[in-house]
Scaffold this motif. Sequence first.
Motif, PDB file in Angstrom:
ATOM      1  N   ASP A   1      50.603  53.188  17.128  1.00 30.68           N
ATOM      2  CA  ASP A   1      50.402  52.927  18.467  1.00 30.68           C
ATOM      3  C   ASP A   1      51.338  53.470  19.367  1.00 30.68           C
ATOM      4  N   ILE A   2      52.622  53.815  19.081  1.00 33.39           N
ATOM      5  CA  ILE A   2      53.782  54.006  19.835  1.00 33.39           C
ATOM      6  C   ILE A   2      53.298  55.695  20.651  1.00 33.39           C
ATOM      7  N   ASP A   3      53.123  56.464  19.661  1.00 29.52           N
ATOM      8  CA  ASP A   3      52.787  57.932  20.275  1.00 29.52           C
ATOM      9  C   ASP A   3      51.655  57.819  21.173  1.00 29.52           C
ATOM     10  N   ALA A   4      50.459  57.234  21.038  1.00 28.88           N
ATOM     11  CA  ALA A   4      49.335  57.185  21.770  1.00 28.88           C
ATOM     12  C   ALA A   4      49.934  56.344  23.300  1.00 28.88           C
ATOM     13  N   LEU A   5      50.684  55.387  22.912  1.00 27.63           N
ATOM     14  CA  LEU A   5      51.225  54.559  24.239  1.00 27.63           C
ATOM     15  C   LEU A   5      52.102  55.442  25.138  1.00 27.63           C
ATOM     16  N   ILE A   6      53.100  56.287  24.357  1.00 31.61           N
ATOM     17  CA  ILE A   6      53.820  57.240  25.242  1.00 31.61           C
ATOM     18  C   ILE A   6      53.085  58.124  26.062  1.00 31.61           C
ATOM     19  N   ASP A   7      51.870  58.912  25.169  1.00 34.23           N
ATOM     20  CA  ASP A   7      51.158  59.917  26.027  1.00 34.23           C
ATOM     21  C   ASP A   7      50.443  59.037  27.351  1.00 34.23           C
ATOM     22  N   LEU A   8      50.010  57.919  27.019  1.00 33.65           N
ATOM     23  CA  LEU A   8      49.377  56.933  28.191  1.00 33.65           C
ATOM     24  C   LEU A   8      50.079  56.864  29.115  1.00 33.65           C
ATOM     25  N   GLN A   9      51.298  56.659  29.052  1.00 34.04           N
ATOM     26  CA  GLN A   9      52.303  56.213  30.145  1.00 34.04           C
ATOM     27  C   GLN A   9      52.793  57.511  30.663  1.00 34.04           C
ATOM     28  N   ALA A  10      52.644  58.627  30.212  1.00 30.64           N
ATOM     29  CA  ALA A  10      53.013  59.745  30.805  1.00 30.64           C
ATOM     30  C   ALA A  10      51.813  60.332  31.785  1.00 30.64           C
TER      31      ALA A  10
ATOM     32  N   THR B   1      59.023  55.537  46.910  1.00 34.29           N
ATOM     33  CA  THR B   1      59.560  55.061  45.584  1.00 34.29           C
ATOM     34  C   THR B   1      58.479  54.639  44.619  1.00 34.29           C
ATOM     35  N   LEU B   2      58.828  55.167  43.274  1.00 32.90           N
ATOM     36  CA  LEU B   2      58.010  54.600  42.182  1.00 32.90           C
ATOM     37  C   LEU B   2      58.841  53.625  41.270  1.00 32.90           C
ATOM     38  N   LEU B   3      58.555  52.504  40.886  1.00 41.07           N
ATOM     39  CA  LEU B   3      59.122  51.780  39.922  1.00 41.07           C
ATOM     40  C   LEU B   3      58.566  51.698  38.781  1.00 41.07           C
ATOM     41  N   TYR B   4      59.224  52.183  37.747  1.00 48.36           N
ATOM     42  CA  TYR B   4      58.550  52.173  36.362  1.00 48.36           C
ATOM     43  C   TYR B   4      58.917  51.126  35.536  1.00 48.36           C
ATOM     44  N   ALA B   5      58.088  50.393  34.908  1.00 48.29           N
ATOM     45  CA  ALA B   5      58.649  48.935  34.242  1.00 48.29           C
ATOM     46  C   ALA B   5      57.767  49.087  32.859  1.00 48.29           C
ATOM     47  N   THR B   6      58.670  48.615  31.822  1.00 42.96           N
ATOM     48  CA  THR B   6      57.891  48.104  30.602  1.00 42.96           C
ATOM     49  C   THR B   6      58.573  47.072  29.881  1.00 42.96           C
ATOM     50  N   CYS B   7      57.915  46.372  29.062  1.00 40.33           N
ATOM     51  CA  CYS B   7      58.595  45.148  28.351  1.00 40.33           C
ATOM     52  C   CYS B   7      58.724  45.341  27.015  1.00 40.33           C
ATOM     53  N   SER B   8      59.029  46.740  27.051  1.00 41.80           N
ATOM     54  CA  SER B   8      59.648  47.357  25.639  1.00 41.80           C
ATOM     55  C   SER B   8      61.049  47.560  25.686  1.00 41.80           C
ATOM     56  N   VAL B   9      61.412  47.583  24.081  1.00 43.80           N
ATOM     57  CA  VAL B   9      63.026  47.787  24.024  1.00 43.80           C
ATOM     58  C   VAL B   9      63.351  49.096  23.366  1.00 43.80           C
ATOM     59  N   LEU B  10      61.865  50.104  23.096  1.00 46.45           N
ATOM     60  CA  LEU B  10      62.161  51.260  22.544  1.00 46.45           C
ATOM     61  C   LEU B  10      62.340  52.634  23.524  1.00 46.45           C
ATOM     62  N   GLN B  11      63.524  53.087  23.210  1.00 52.98           N
ATOM     63  CA  GLN B  11      63.825  54.302  24.008  1.00 52.98           C
ATOM     64  C   GLN B  11      62.642  55.223  24.203  1.00 52.98           C
ATOM     65  N   VAL B  12      61.915  55.649  23.260  1.00 52.09           N
ATOM     66  CA  VAL B  12      60.841  56.499  23.441  1.00 52.09           C
ATOM     67  C   VAL B  12      59.847  56.064  24.585  1.00 52.09           C
ATOM     68  N   GLU B  13      59.942  55.078  24.835  1.00 52.45           N
ATOM     69  CA  GLU B  13      58.744  54.523  26.031  1.00 52.45           C
ATOM     70  C   GLU B  13      59.712  54.274  27.320  1.00 52.45           C
ATOM     71  N   ASN B  14      60.961  54.410  27.098  1.00 54.75           N
ATOM     72  CA  ASN B  14      61.625  53.995  28.374  1.00 54.75           C
ATOM     73  C   ASN B  14      62.627  55.092  28.855  1.00 54.75           C
ATOM     74  N   SER B  15      63.816  55.265  28.476  1.00 54.24           N
ATOM     75  CA  SER B  15      64.707  56.264  28.997  1.00 54.24           C
ATOM     76  C   SER B  15      64.368  57.631  28.733  1.00 54.24           C
ATOM     77  N   GLU B  16      63.843  57.839  27.504  1.00 55.12           N
ATOM     78  CA  GLU B  16      63.255  59.074  26.941  1.00 55.12           C
ATOM     79  C   GLU B  16      62.025  59.476  27.725  1.00 55.12           C
ATOM     80  N   GLN B  17      61.173  58.633  28.090  1.00 55.73           N
ATOM     81  CA  GLN B  17      59.976  58.732  28.929  1.00 55.73           C
ATOM     82  C   GLN B  17      60.389  59.325  30.449  1.00 55.73           C
TER      83      GLN B  17
END
Length: 438
Positions: free
Chosen positions: A349-358, A373-389
Amino acid sequence: MNAPLPRKKNLRGDAAWVIFQILENGKSSRDCLAKVQQRHSSKDSAWLQEMTMGTMRQLPQLQIWLRHLLDKPLKGNKKILEHLMMLGFYQLAFSRVSPHAAVAETVNAAPALGGDSLKGLVNAVLRNFQRQEMHTQLSDDPIVKSGLPKWLYQALSKQYGDNADGLRAQANAIAPLWLRINARKISRQAYSDMLTEAGVEHSLSGDHPQAIIVQSRTDVVSLPGFTDGLFAVQDGAAQLAAYYLGAQDGDRILDCCAAPGGKTGHIIETTTHLQSIIALDSDGKRLTRVKENMRRLGHTATIVEGDAAKPADWWDGKHFDRILLDAPCSATGVIRRHPDIRWLRKKSDIDALIDLQASILDALWPLVKPSGTLLYATCSVLQVENSEQMRRFLARYEDASLQPLTATDTMEMPGRQILPGEQQMDGFYYCRLLKSSN
């Protein structure tokens, strides 16, 4: 794998049905637990919550016991009885339910699940569990002990190293109940006094000016002022969204993926005269919750059903001063609050979520005003969805810059990652982006 809701209510049968729906049919507890809870008293509803979510936390160990005690797997419409047996194991090994009730009532639940002919098997398995003192035979495998799927255990280890053990422990902790006091109706101190008078133990959060943490388990609806909209249930990490967004009077605001409306309500409460606020979500059923919450709290918002990645279907062409994107994510930061997530979410699921977020970020960025301003938020602890995104986004857009939230919020590691348990909060991530004035 079809298993209709049992026609007659039965506490353990209904609990097993919920476990089956989550594990076999990929249903979230939000979708199926409420269906059975409405058939039972508030006390039994709390029991259902405790037993089903407890089973989710201990599932790997329960499955090991099941494989040891059951000669061969059950098939077809009898498969649900495996989940009933695991519920029995959980009661015997991890709960305060008396052993006699755990066995007798679990066996008696079999007919409600179409397993009248298998009552003897359920009874034999549970009796063998007691006879062999299986509750003392716990696996030494660290993955089993963590109660997490292998892919997530490994992902946390890779990203957090020695700190991963603390994260895994938090995944099995019981999350505290956070309230956000509706400042439009009552002060936090006045509501705290109401709780004290009602005998509800609680504490105030110094970093959250509208927050109260309830110390003991309680039925939210029974708390003082619920129907009058004096508070909303919202974790401390989620309460930071309104402050980080920094909405000002006169702003035009978009809250994306807004259901059930907690952040929308909080944005309204932290301002006096917004030009407008739109609560957007693609799930019409969940938008019903937004409407209910706005009505109870006494707030007004424009509620729109639409796909955030396709603004052409719903946008009126007027730009926004601020956009909050609470993006679809793995929800790995709120597993302690929603234990079923660990089994619903798959590595694939993670790769699909990363693509959807982008894709949502790319679709929304043109809707932000210059200097907005755009504030990006997730309830994830995975860097691939957060800082890397966020690093990838900042590299794509020359008119985007980072507005730091903390001293450690840098281009190398953008945003703020809150870990589960930090100041009693859920795991959450925020990154604030500023659009250039050109």
